[in-house]
Design a protein around this motif. Structure first.
Motif, mmCIF file in Angstrom:
data_model
loop_
_atom_site.group_PDB
_atom_site.id
_atom_site.type_symbol
_atom_site.label_atom_id
_atom_site.label_comp_id
_atom_site.label_asym_id
_atom_site.label_seq_id
_atom_site.Cartn_x
_atom_site.Cartn_y
_atom_site.Cartn_z
ATOM 1 N N PRO A 13 0.795 -1.345 -0.051
ATOM 2 C CA PRO A 13 -0.089 -0.015 -0.168
ATOM 3 C C PRO A 13 0.838 1.236 0.078
ATOM 4 N N ALA A 14 0.485 2.286 -0.785
ATOM 5 C CA ALA A 14 1.235 3.506 -1.034
ATOM 6 C C ALA A 14 1.516 4.269 0.310
ATOM 7 N N GLY A 15 0.572 4.189 1.413
ATOM 8 C CA GLY A 15 1.005 4.725 2.684
ATOM 9 C C GLY A 15 2.088 4.028 3.518
ATOM 10 N N GLU A 16 2.052 2.694 3.535
ATOM 11 C CA GLU A 16 3.282 2.042 4.020
ATOM 12 C C GLU A 16 4.347 2.422 3.196
ATOM 13 N N VAL A 17 4.362 2.472 1.960
ATOM 14 C CA VAL A 17 5.578 2.676 1.175
ATOM 15 C C VAL A 17 6.156 4.123 1.603
ATOM 16 N N LEU A 18 5.187 5.187 1.717
ATOM 17 C CA LEU A 18 5.817 6.271 2.157
ATOM 18 C C LEU A 18 6.436 6.563 3.509
ATOM 19 N N ARG A 19 5.588 5.733 4.576
ATOM 20 C CA ARG A 19 6.234 5.736 5.996
ATOM 21 C C ARG A 19 7.468 5.181 5.785
ATOM 22 N N TYR A 20 7.939 4.083 4.992
ATOM 23 C CA TYR A 20 8.939 3.548 5.208
ATOM 24 C C TYR A 20 10.347 4.335 4.598
ATOM 25 N N THR A 27 17.786 3.790 3.859
ATOM 26 C CA THR A 27 18.702 3.762 2.654
ATOM 27 C C THR A 27 19.537 2.551 2.624
ATOM 28 N N THR A 28 20.036 2.279 3.781
ATOM 29 C CA THR A 28 20.995 1.357 3.729
ATOM 30 C C THR A 28 20.529 -0.068 3.289
ATOM 31 N N GLN A 29 19.322 -0.094 3.553
ATOM 32 C CA GLN A 29 18.685 -1.439 2.804
ATOM 33 C C GLN A 29 18.529 -1.266 1.275
ATOM 34 N N TRP A 30 18.236 -0.273 0.713
ATOM 35 C CA TRP A 30 17.768 0.051 -0.661
ATOM 36 C C TRP A 30 18.834 0.784 -1.559
ATOM 37 N N ASP A 31 19.696 1.563 -1.097
ATOM 38 C CA ASP A 31 20.544 2.369 -1.925
ATOM 39 C C ASP A 31 21.955 1.442 -1.844
ATOM 40 N N PRO A 32 22.262 0.864 -2.913
ATOM 41 C CA PRO A 32 23.660 0.122 -2.587
ATOM 42 C C PRO A 32 24.815 0.780 -2.325
ATOM 43 N N GLY A 33 24.706 2.049 -2.598
ATOM 44 C CA GLY A 33 25.827 2.987 -2.413
ATOM 45 C C GLY A 33 26.133 3.552 -0.941
ATOM 46 N N ARG A 127 23.663 4.187 -13.563
ATOM 47 C CA ARG A 127 23.704 2.782 -13.219
ATOM 48 C C ARG A 127 23.380 2.413 -11.759
ATOM 49 N N LEU A 128 23.830 3.592 -10.840
ATOM 50 C CA LEU A 128 23.122 3.579 -9.366
ATOM 51 C C LEU A 128 21.574 3.648 -9.277
ATOM 52 N N ALA A 129 21.236 4.573 -10.334
ATOM 53 C CA ALA A 129 19.624 4.602 -10.106
ATOM 54 C C ALA A 129 19.007 3.442 -10.482
ATOM 55 N N ASP A 130 19.614 2.703 -11.595
ATOM 56 C CA ASP A 130 19.156 1.433 -12.131
ATOM 57 C C ASP A 130 19.106 0.415 -10.994
ATOM 58 N N ALA A 131 20.274 0.456 -10.136
ATOM 59 C CA ALA A 131 20.162 -0.688 -8.941
ATOM 60 C C ALA A 131 19.293 -0.319 -8.221
ATOM 61 N N VAL A 132 19.102 1.089 -7.792
ATOM 62 C CA VAL A 132 18.277 1.284 -6.567
ATOM 63 C C VAL A 132 16.730 0.840 -7.085
ATOM 64 N N PRO A 137 11.652 -2.403 -4.967
ATOM 65 C CA PRO A 137 10.488 -3.519 -4.976
ATOM 66 C C PRO A 137 10.832 -4.666 -4.219
ATOM 67 N N VAL A 138 12.093 -5.009 -4.281
ATOM 68 C CA VAL A 138 12.441 -6.380 -3.298
ATOM 69 C C VAL A 138 12.352 -6.196 -1.780
ATOM 70 N N VAL A 139 12.855 -4.848 -1.410
ATOM 71 C CA VAL A 139 13.001 -4.448 -0.060
ATOM 72 C C VAL A 139 11.559 -4.102 0.357
ATOM 73 N N LEU A 140 10.949 -3.754 -0.412
ATOM 74 C CA LEU A 140 9.398 -3.350 -0.109
ATOM 75 C C LEU A 140 8.539 -4.430 -0.071
ATOM 76 N N ALA A 141 8.738 -5.689 -0.791
ATOM 77 C CA ALA A 141 7.980 -6.677 -0.908
ATOM 78 C C ALA A 141 8.297 -7.487 0.601
ATOM 79 N N GLY A 142 9.304 -7.191 1.251
ATOM 80 C CA GLY A 142 9.623 -7.936 2.368
ATOM 81 C C GLY A 142 8.342 -7.945 3.451
ATOM 82 N N PRO A 143 8.641 -8.490 4.534
ATOM 83 C CA PRO A 143 7.685 -8.438 5.602
ATOM 84 C C PRO A 143 7.480 -7.061 6.394
#
Length: 143
Positions: A13-20, A27-33, A127-132, A137-143
Motif C-alpha cells: 500500500p502507498a501509505g506503508e511505502v511512504l512511511r518506510y 537507505t542502507t537497505q535499498w541504496d547500494p551506495g 547505473r546507481l539509479a538502475d540498481a536502486v 521493490p525487493v526490499v518493499l515486498a518483504g515483511p
C-alpha cells in the motif's frame, strides 16, 4: 547538475511505502551506495528530521547531511549537503490497481571544481539509479 529518475511498481500500500521511505535511515537497505545512515536528531520522522548519510561512490567515501524538507501524503523531499555536492531526492507514491507506483528522482548539483566532473559522472549515476530501481521493490515486498 545530474538528474536521474526511475519509476517502479511495488506490491505494498502507498501509505506503508511512504512511511518506510520517510525514514531516510532505511537507505542502507535499498541504496547500494549507502554504507550507513544515522539519524542526527530525536523524535518522530517529520519535516525537519536529519540524517548523516555515508556513501561510497567510485571508490570515494562521501558524507552528506540530509534533511527531510517535505513530508506530504504522497511525496517526500530530502535535501542533502556535502562538501562538494547538494543532493535532492524527490519521491512520490500513488496507489494504482492495488499496487503502488513509486517515482524516485535524484538531482545532484556539484560545487567548486567538482562541477567540471558532473558530465562524466552521469553514466555512473544512471547505473546507481538502475540498481536502486531493482532493489526497492525487493526490499518493499518483504515483511
Amino acid at each position: 547538475m545530474v538528474s536521474v529518475e526511475r519509476t517502479v511498481l511495488v506490491d505494498r500500500p502507498a501509505g506503508e511505502v511512504l512511511r518506510y521511505l520517510a525514514d531516510f535511515g532505511n537507505t542502507t537497505q535499498w541504496d547500494p551506495g549507502t554504507e550507513s545512515c544515522a539519524r542526527l536528531d530525536d523524535g518522530p520522522v517529520a519535516e525537519g528530521a536529519c540524517w548523516l548519510n555515508v556513501s561510497r561512490f567510485r571508490g570515494r567515501r562521501a558524507e552528506l547531511s540530509y534533511r527531510l524538507e517535505r513530508y506530504g501524503p504522497d511525496r517526500l523531499v530530502f535535501v542533502g549537503r556535502g562538501r562538494s555536492v547538494r543532493a535532492t531526492d524527490d519521491i512520490t507514491v500513488r496507489a494504482s490497481d492495488g499496487r503502488t507506483v513509486l517515482v524516485y528522482r535524484a538531482r545532484l548539483r556539484f560545487n567548486g571544481p567538482a562541477r567540471l566532473a558532473a558530465p562524466f559522472l552521469r553514466a555512473e549515476f544512471e547505473r546507481l539509479a538502475d540498481a536502486v530501481a531493482l532493489r526497492l521493490p525487493v526490499v518493499l515486498a518483504g515483511p
